[in-house]
Scaffold this active site. Structure first.
Site, PDB file in Angstrom:
ATOM      1  N   GLY A 274       0.806  -1.220   0.000  1.00 44.25           N
ATOM      2  CA  GLY A 274       0.000   0.000   0.000  1.00 44.25           C
ATOM      3  C   GLY A 274       0.834   1.263   0.000  1.00 44.25           C
ATOM      4  O   GLY A 274       2.064   1.232  -0.053  1.00 44.25           O
ATOM      5  N   LEU A 322      -6.752   6.414  -6.202  1.00 43.32           N
ATOM      6  CA  LEU A 322      -6.898   6.117  -7.623  1.00 43.32           C
ATOM      7  C   LEU A 322      -6.670   7.392  -8.428  1.00 43.32           C
ATOM      8  O   LEU A 322      -7.176   8.460  -8.062  1.00 43.32           O
ATOM      9  CB  LEU A 322      -8.286   5.563  -7.927  1.00 43.32           C
ATOM     10  N   HIS A 447     -23.607  -8.249 -31.495  1.00 41.40           N
ATOM     11  CA  HIS A 447     -23.193  -9.656 -31.422  1.00 41.40           C
ATOM     12  C   HIS A 447     -22.234  -9.950 -32.565  1.00 41.40           C
ATOM     13  O   HIS A 447     -22.478  -9.534 -33.699  1.00 41.40           O
ATOM     14  CB  HIS A 447     -24.425 -10.567 -31.535  1.00 41.40           C
TER      15      HIS A 447
END
Length: 468
Positions: A274, A322, A447
């Site tokens: 961390g 982040l 698809h």
């Protein structure tokens, strides 16, 4: 020299804040201690690690992933020097990009160590010791974070044998055995790089699962996938010592629940336990800025500290560490300083593990919903039932969606699979607009695509999937 805004730190939070503030008409200066902009992320973190992740994936695929597709080649050979050159070129391109954006937006930059002198005043000390004093209506602390080390264990990181992520992206040869201390995002990403390049990798983790804080289904499945790729795991283990031994190092650990000590020898030990907020030498204490119990800068909902006109964003304040969280805070704060209404929705911040396959998540985990007493329903769909995934030999993993049992509003989503980091944004947009699993399930998807698995998971949440 006087400005509307001085930003200390040019990482993702700082440089984005500076650019947005300049776009909104404010006069902006940035103070950066490195010779290049971009902070940890662009220089020694996110960007170089992704360059190595991609390169190592290509190497692994060329080595043993193409023959079954009818593509036959000779024996692959690793040129680690070239791979590192690719990484360095990517870093150079990105940091130069930030410098260009500063110039384009007329942002002035000062290379040196920034220090807060009090309300509206900042000093910058360059490498020669020369000090420059700047003034501004608003000062933004965006200094990011640093390697945390191992709590209670004295570890001397030399970035050669005992390394942090900084040394982990710059090894001169592939180690025979790498021990990774910490089973979180950084440890698993860097461990997977060197595993693919030929190292034996052993992960030692304090918790009983990897990716602490992520959905338990995801963590279990992902660990199985990584184990199949050759990585080994020692979970529920407390590291008691890391030290050099001969040309390598050794790691000692014992079961968290009690038991005998075990020692592993390694060529390289990666400390990935961390990060901690970087507040050293900023003069915060003298300026009267209050820190919280974890050493983070304490701010209100508008990112302002207790000192008027002094703000903080990114890793140095509370919340997930982040880059994109810091960027969003940078934009919101710039808007606030310009008199607008800046806002960040912390319930919809995605996170990604850039391994192969990727892991991505947004919103609540199943464990969090249970703990909060929220009634929910879950839908799940495996990539093994997806036509495009089969065609690409990327059928590992699944999509999982969690929705409110009464309203069907999506509360969380979790993906393990090829391209998960790209697919998660469909769910982030859905959640940002308060969408339901039925909204997603009734939206036509092309698809064949991997994203059809996302739709099928949505169908599984409010009704039934079609293809299992």
């Amino acid at each position: 020299m006087s400005y509307d805004v001085i930003v200390i730190g040019s990482g993702p939070g700082g440089y984005v804040c500076a650019i947005k503030a300049a776009q909104l008409g404010l006069k902006v200066a940035v103070v950066e201690k490195r010779a290049t902009f971009g902070g940890t992320c662009l220089n020694i973190g996110c960007i170089p690690s992704k360059a190595l992740l991609h390169a190592s994936e290509v190497f692994a695929h060329a080595s043993h992933g193409m023959e079954s597709l009818g593509v036959e080649t000779g024996k692959t050979k690793l040129n680690l020097g070239k791979m590192m050159e690719h990484k360095d070129a990517v870093v150079k391109s990105n940091v130069e990009g930030v410098a260009y954006l500063f110039k384009k937006n007329k942002i002035e930059s000062f290379i040196g160590t920034g220090k807060l002198l009090g309300e509206g005043k900042v000093s910058v000390t360059d490498d020669d010791g020369k000090e420059t004093e700047l003034e501004a209506k608003n000062v933004v602390i965006a200094t990011g974070s640093d390697v945390a080390g191992i709590p209670g264990v004295d570890v001397k990181i030399d970035e050669k044998v005992i390394v942090s992520s900084t040394g982990g992206i710059a090894l001169e040869k592939v180690p025979e055995h790498m021990v990774v201390v910490g089973g979180g995002v950084i440890g698993l990403e860097m461990g997977s790089v060197w595993s693919r390049l030929g190292a034996k990798v052993t992960v030692v983790e304090y918790l009983d699962s990897i990716l602490g804080g992520m959905d338990a289904d995801v963590a279990k499945q992902f660990q199985r996938i990584l184990a199949k790729q050759g990585m080994e795991f020692k979970l529920g283990q407390k590291v008691t010592g890391v030290e050099t031994a001969g040309k390598g190092a050794k790691v000692s650990f014992e079961p968290v629940k009690g038991g005998d000590t075990e020692t592993l020898e390694a060529d390289v030990v990666l400390i990935a336990t961390g990060r901690k907020p970087y507040t050293e030498g900023l003069g915060l204490e003298d300026a009267g800025v209050v820190l919280d119990e974890r050493g983070r800068v304490r701010t209100d909902h508008h990112y302002q500290t207790n000192v008027p006109g002094v703000y903080a964003i990114g890793d140095v304040i509370a919340g997930p560490m982040l880059a994109h969280k810091a960027e969003d805070e940078g934009v919101a704060l710039a808007e606030i300083m310009a008199g607008q209404a800046g806002h960040v929705n912390y319930d919809v911040i995605p996170s990604v593990v850039y391994t192969q396959p990727e892991v991505a998540a947004v919103g609540k985990t199943e464990e969090e919903l249970k703990s909060d007493g929220v009634k929910y329903k879950a839908g799940k769909f495996p990539f093994s039932a997806n036509g495009r995934a089969r065609a690409m030999q990327a059928s590992d993993g699944f999509v999982k969606i969690l929705a409110d049992a009464e309203t069907d509003r999506v509360l969380g989503a979790h993906i393990v699979g090829f391209g998960a980091g790209e697919m998660i944004h469909e769910l982030a947009v859905l959640m940002e607009f308060g969408g339901s699993s039925e909204d997603l399930g009734r939206t036509c998807h092309a698809h064949p695509t991997m994203s059809e698995a996302v739709r099928e998971a949505a169908l599984a949440t409010f009704a039934k999937p079609l293809h299992i």
